[in-house]
Design an enzyme around this catalytic site. Structure first.
Site, PDB file in Angstrom:
ATOM      1  N   TYR A 134      -2.010  -0.725  10.839  1.00 45.53           N
ATOM      2  CA  TYR A 134      -2.435  -1.206   9.579  1.00 45.53           C
ATOM      3  C   TYR A 134      -1.032  -1.289   8.579  1.00 45.53           C
ATOM      4  CZ  TYR A 134      -3.636  -1.820   4.787  1.00 45.53           C
ATOM      5  OH  TYR A 134      -3.734  -2.068   3.614  1.00 45.53           O
ATOM      6  N   SER A 171       0.861  -1.219   0.034  1.00 45.15           N
ATOM      7  CA  SER A 171      -0.012  -0.029   0.065  1.00 45.15           C
ATOM      8  C   SER A 171       0.816   1.168   0.030  1.00 45.15           C
ATOM      9  CB  SER A 171      -0.939  -0.112   1.152  1.00 45.15           C
ATOM     10  OG  SER A 171      -1.406   1.353   1.306  1.00 45.15           O
ATOM     11  N   LYS A 218       2.006  -3.799   6.751  1.00 47.22           N
ATOM     12  CA  LYS A 218       2.500  -3.629   5.287  1.00 47.22           C
ATOM     13  C   LYS A 218       3.942  -3.622   5.196  1.00 47.22           C
ATOM     14  CE  LYS A 218      -1.582  -4.483   3.523  1.00 47.22           C
ATOM     15  NZ  LYS A 218      -1.780  -5.789   2.867  1.00 47.22           N
TER      16      LYS A 218
HETATM   17  P1  NAD Z   1     -11.029  -6.620   1.317  1.00 49.32           P
HETATM   18  O1  NAD Z   1     -11.280  -6.948   2.624  1.00 49.32           O
HETATM   19  O2  NAD Z   1     -11.969  -6.639   0.352  1.00 49.32           O
HETATM   20  O3  NAD Z   1     -10.518  -8.183   0.776  1.00 49.32           O
HETATM   21  C1  NAD Z   1      -9.341  -8.919   1.705  1.00 49.32           C
HETATM   22  C2  NAD Z   1      -9.909 -10.256   1.687  1.00 49.32           C
HETATM   23  O4  NAD Z   1      -9.371 -10.881   2.566  1.00 49.32           O
HETATM   24  C3  NAD Z   1     -11.389 -10.567   2.368  1.00 49.32           C
HETATM   25  O5  NAD Z   1     -12.177 -11.365   1.457  1.00 49.32           O
HETATM   26  C4  NAD Z   1     -11.256 -11.215   3.786  1.00 49.32           C
HETATM   27  O6  NAD Z   1     -12.194 -12.089   4.079  1.00 49.32           O
HETATM   28  C5  NAD Z   1      -9.960 -11.990   3.510  1.00 49.32           C
HETATM   29  N1  NAD Z   1      -9.038 -12.535   4.514  1.00 49.32           N
HETATM   30  C6  NAD Z   1      -8.612 -11.367   5.381  1.00 49.32           C
HETATM   31  N2  NAD Z   1      -7.953 -12.232   6.424  1.00 49.32           N
HETATM   32  C7  NAD Z   1      -7.917 -13.609   6.029  1.00 49.32           C
HETATM   33  C8  NAD Z   1      -7.246 -14.589   6.632  1.00 49.32           C
HETATM   34  N3  NAD Z   1      -6.724 -14.596   7.680  1.00 49.32           N
HETATM   35  N4  NAD Z   1      -7.447 -15.854   5.796  1.00 49.32           N
HETATM   36  C9  NAD Z   1      -8.156 -15.881   4.601  1.00 49.32           C
HETATM   37  N5  NAD Z   1      -8.747 -14.790   4.089  1.00 49.32           N
HETATM   38  C10 NAD Z   1      -8.565 -13.438   4.903  1.00 49.32           C
HETATM   39  O7  NAD Z   1      -9.900  -5.990   0.964  1.00 49.32           O
HETATM   40  P2  NAD Z   1      -9.352  -5.262  -0.492  1.00 49.32           P
HETATM   41  O8  NAD Z   1      -9.729  -3.887  -0.578  1.00 49.32           O
HETATM   42  O9  NAD Z   1      -9.808  -6.257  -1.548  1.00 49.32           O
HETATM   43  O10 NAD Z   1      -7.812  -5.180  -0.348  1.00 49.32           O
HETATM   44  C11 NAD Z   1      -7.004  -6.528  -0.692  1.00 49.32           C
HETATM   45  C12 NAD Z   1      -5.554  -6.101  -0.029  1.00 49.32           C
HETATM   46  O11 NAD Z   1      -4.917  -5.063  -0.964  1.00 49.32           O
HETATM   47  C13 NAD Z   1      -5.389  -6.268   1.459  1.00 49.32           C
HETATM   48  O12 NAD Z   1      -4.140  -6.829   1.687  1.00 49.32           O
HETATM   49  C14 NAD Z   1      -5.442  -4.630   1.855  1.00 49.32           C
HETATM   50  O13 NAD Z   1      -4.651  -4.250   2.700  1.00 49.32           O
HETATM   51  C15 NAD Z   1      -4.633  -4.167   0.533  1.00 49.32           C
HETATM   52  N6  NAD Z   1      -4.806  -2.816   0.176  1.00 49.32           N
HETATM   53  C16 NAD Z   1      -6.189  -2.265  -0.051  1.00 49.32           C
HETATM   54  C17 NAD Z   1      -6.372  -0.970  -0.438  1.00 49.32           C
HETATM   55  C18 NAD Z   1      -7.754  -0.426  -0.336  1.00 49.32           C
HETATM   56  O14 NAD Z   1      -8.008   0.892  -0.361  1.00 49.32           O
HETATM   57  N7  NAD Z   1      -8.621  -1.313  -0.721  1.00 49.32           N
HETATM   58  C19 NAD Z   1      -5.242   0.017  -0.659  1.00 49.32           C
HETATM   59  C20 NAD Z   1      -4.080  -0.480  -0.487  1.00 49.32           C
HETATM   60  C21 NAD Z   1      -3.529  -2.005  -0.077  1.00 49.32           C
HETATM   61  C1  WQD Z   2      -9.609   9.905   0.941  1.00 50.29           C
HETATM   62  C2  WQD Z   2      -9.415  11.406   1.248  1.00 50.29           C
HETATM   63  C3  WQD Z   2      -9.815  11.916   3.544  1.00 50.29           C
HETATM   64  C4  WQD Z   2     -13.520   9.954   3.831  1.00 50.29           C
HETATM   65  C5  WQD Z   2      -6.953   4.837   2.937  1.00 50.29           C
HETATM   66  C6  WQD Z   2      -5.885   4.097   3.745  1.00 50.29           C
HETATM   67  C7  WQD Z   2      -4.611   3.795   2.944  1.00 50.29           C
HETATM   68  C8  WQD Z   2      -5.301   2.876   1.742  1.00 50.29           C
HETATM   69  C9  WQD Z   2      -6.296   3.471   0.852  1.00 50.29           C
HETATM   70  C10 WQD Z   2      -4.950   0.683   2.488  1.00 50.29           C
HETATM   71  C11 WQD Z   2      -8.730  11.969   2.238  1.00 50.29           C
HETATM   72  C12 WQD Z   2     -10.956  12.119   2.653  1.00 50.29           C
HETATM   73  C13 WQD Z   2     -12.576  10.472   3.420  1.00 50.29           C
HETATM   74  C14 WQD Z   2     -14.583  10.916   4.396  1.00 50.29           C
HETATM   75  C15 WQD Z   2     -13.120  12.687   3.696  1.00 50.29           C
HETATM   76  N1  WQD Z   2      -5.612   1.558   1.976  1.00 50.29           N
HETATM   77  N2  WQD Z   2     -12.299  11.822   3.250  1.00 50.29           N
HETATM   78  N3  WQD Z   2     -14.483  12.218   4.261  1.00 50.29           N
HETATM   79  O1  WQD Z   2      -7.029   7.949   3.779  1.00 50.29           O
HETATM   80  O2  WQD Z   2      -6.261   8.281   1.474  1.00 50.29           O
HETATM   81  O3  WQD Z   2      -6.105   6.028   2.301  1.00 50.29           O
HETATM   82  O4  WQD Z   2      -7.424   4.060   1.833  1.00 50.29           O
HETATM   83  O5  WQD Z   2      -3.915   0.309   2.486  1.00 50.29           O
HETATM   84  O6  WQD Z   2      -3.813   2.974   4.000  1.00 50.29           O
HETATM   85  O7  WQD Z   2      -5.238   5.027   4.691  1.00 50.29           O
HETATM   86  O8  WQD Z   2      -8.307   7.025   1.739  1.00 50.29           O
HETATM   87  O9  WQD Z   2     -10.702   7.069   0.968  1.00 50.29           O
HETATM   88  O10 WQD Z   2     -10.240   7.187   3.465  1.00 50.29           O
HETATM   89  O11 WQD Z   2      -9.585   9.086   2.127  1.00 50.29           O
HETATM   90  O12 WQD Z   2     -13.257  13.948   3.532  1.00 50.29           O
HETATM   91  O13 WQD Z   2     -15.672  10.476   5.030  1.00 50.29           O
HETATM   92  O14 WQD Z   2     -10.791  11.694   1.435  1.00 50.29           O
HETATM   93  O15 WQD Z   2      -9.534  13.057   4.403  1.00 50.29           O
HETATM   94  O16 WQD Z   2      -8.460  13.147   2.099  1.00 50.29           O
HETATM   95  P1  WQD Z   2      -6.864   7.417   2.487  1.00 50.29           P
HETATM   96  P2  WQD Z   2      -9.792   7.464   2.143  1.00 50.29           P
END
Ligand code: NAD
Ligand code: WQD
Length: 341
Positions: free
Chosen positions: A148, A124, A152
């Site tokens: 979190y 991330s 990562k």
């Molecule tokens: P998500 O929660 O929709 O998907 C994650 C999946 O993993 C879920 O289906 C959950 O049930 C499963 N899971 C969690 N722990 C588990 C375990 N111990 N065993 C088996 N399954 C398990 O999340 P997402 O948005 O699809 O994110 C996928 C990956 O990408 C995550 O690792 C997340 O940290 C990373 N990521 C997400 C974002 C984002 O904003 N969505 C941004 C950066 C990184």
């Molecule tokens: C986006 C913008 C908020 C909600 C997060 C995680 C990051 C990654 C992606 C996993 C920001 C603003 C948000 C609201 C708002 N996930 N906002 N009102 O914080 O950039 O990233 O998701 O790895 O680790 O921290 O994403 O969608 O929460 O926010 O004004 O109700 O929207 O302040 O500027 P963020 P976000």
């Protein structure tokens, strides 16, 4: 040979499964449904008309995970499974460390045992902490500001150590920026539990009438309109990035990090205006105080992914808003209930 997708029932995982199946890969999916629903798996088949194997397995259950490797010829793993809510990670850090880190350690041990040494890992942009400037390149200093993010960062370090100990491993660390949007069919998308933490699902729920108004966190950031700027990336573009990373790690060894973003930053107000424009829905909002831990601007330099993976995002913010809304409108309760069209 199959690609194992951990967390394949989740938001990014389900979109990646669709792309993998459409590209002709055989896949095996594991998920424990801790943050997803079985319905998403049915829809992967509906969209692709392809069958695949699924195991309801928790990565913490080593024996069950070994069965998956024993019963299938796994070539590589795309590792999405993990918990991802920043606020929740502050409340229950041990659970986050245990699930994300121990889950990954167990996965790596089993991979090693079965001589599977290819992994695409969901990292991330959070690993850049408070970046000193933008755009962010992969060689920026790494830091984390919450449990979190630390999971990562620690997993990236663990994977680097693993590669140092045995350079037959091929690992891609994909640092996602802000994934939003949904498959253009409207059949799979993001289905958060409870009140969303992230911007786009929150906007969607205001548009559908589930929430009254959006709280915009901060209006005095050092950005063009005072609201936070992020690099929003369409989840289908992101999914395609995984296929490119997979191609690379299957044919080479080494460990490398790649930013997956568009390279363009949009503010909260830009997103609201764009959403209103493409969906004709009005989004009520008001300004409130900054959210703790938020940064002013975060967007990627995507040159490395373009040069080394041959990948570039193709969808723009309008596509992201339109597709997010199509998913929300046709699935007002997410995967929970029968949809109406
Ligand atoms: P998500 O929660 O929709 O998907 C994650 C999946 O993993 C879920 O289906 C959950 O049930 C499963 N899971 C969690 N722990 C588990 C375990 N111990 N065993 C088996 N399954 C398990 O999340 P997402 O948005 O699809 O994110 C996928 C990956 O990408 C995550 O690792 C997340 O940290 C990373 N990521 C997400 C974002 C984002 O904003 N969505 C941004 C950066 C990184
Ligand atoms: C986006 C913008 C908020 C909600 C997060 C995680 C990051 C990654 C992606 C996993 C920001 C603003 C948000 C609201 C708002 N996930 N906002 N009102 O914080 O950039 O990233 O998701 O790895 O680790 O921290 O994403 O969608 O929460 O926010 O004004 O109700 O929207 O302040 O500027 P963020 P976000």
């Amino acid at each position: 040979m199959s690609i194992l997708v951990t967390g394949g029932a989740g938001y990014i995982g389900s979109h990646t499964c669709v792309e993998l199946l459409n590209a002709g890969h055989e896949i095996v999916v594991v998920d424990n449904f801790s943050n997803s629903k079985p319905e998403s798996l049915k829809r992967i088949t509906e969209l692709t008309k392809k069958e695949y194997k699924f195991y309801e397995v928790d990565l913490l259950d080593k024996k069950a995970l070994e069965t998956v490797f024993c019963e299938n010829q796994i070539e590589a793993v795309i590792h999405f499974a993990g918990l991802k809510a920043v606020g929740e990670s502050v409340e229950i850090p041990l659970h986050y460390y245990y699930n994300n880190i121990t889950g990954t350690l167990i996965l790596c041990e089993v991979m090693k045992k079965y001589d599977v040494k290819k992994m695409v890992f969901s990292s991330s942009a959070t690993v850049y902490g408070f970046p000193k400037h933008v755009p962010i390149t992969e060689d920026f200093p790494l830091a984390a500001t919450n449990p979190y993010g630390r999971t990562k960062l620690m997993i990236e370090e663990i994977l680097k150590d693993l590669h140092s100990s045995d350079n037959n491993w091929g690992i891609a660390l994909l640092r996602y920026f802000n994934p939003i949007g949904a498959h253009e069919s409207g059949r799979i998308g993001e289905d958060p539990n409870g009140i969303p933490n992230n911007l786009m699902p929150y906007i969607n729920q205001v548009a559908i009438g589930k929430l009254d108004k959006l709280n915009v966190f901060g209006s005095d950031y050092d950005t063009h309109d005072g609201t936070g700027v992020r690099d929003y990336i369409h989840v289908v573009d992101l999914a395609k990035g995984h296929l490119k990373a997979l191609e690379k790690i299957i044919s080479t060894t080494g460990i490398d990090a790649f930013n997956l973003g568009t390279g363009v930053g949009y503010s909260v107000l830009d997103v609201i205006k764009n959403f209103e424009h493409v969906t004709s829905q009005r989004i009520a909002y008001s300004f409130t105080h900054r959210r703790s831990g938020d940064i002013d601007k975060c967007y990627a330099d995507t040159t490395k992914a373009m040069k080394e993976l041959g990948w570039k995002a193709t969808k723009n913010l309008e596509d992201m808003c339109r597709d997010s809304w199509r998913w929300q409108r046709s699935n007002p309760k997410g995967y929970e209930e029968e949809t109406f069209k």
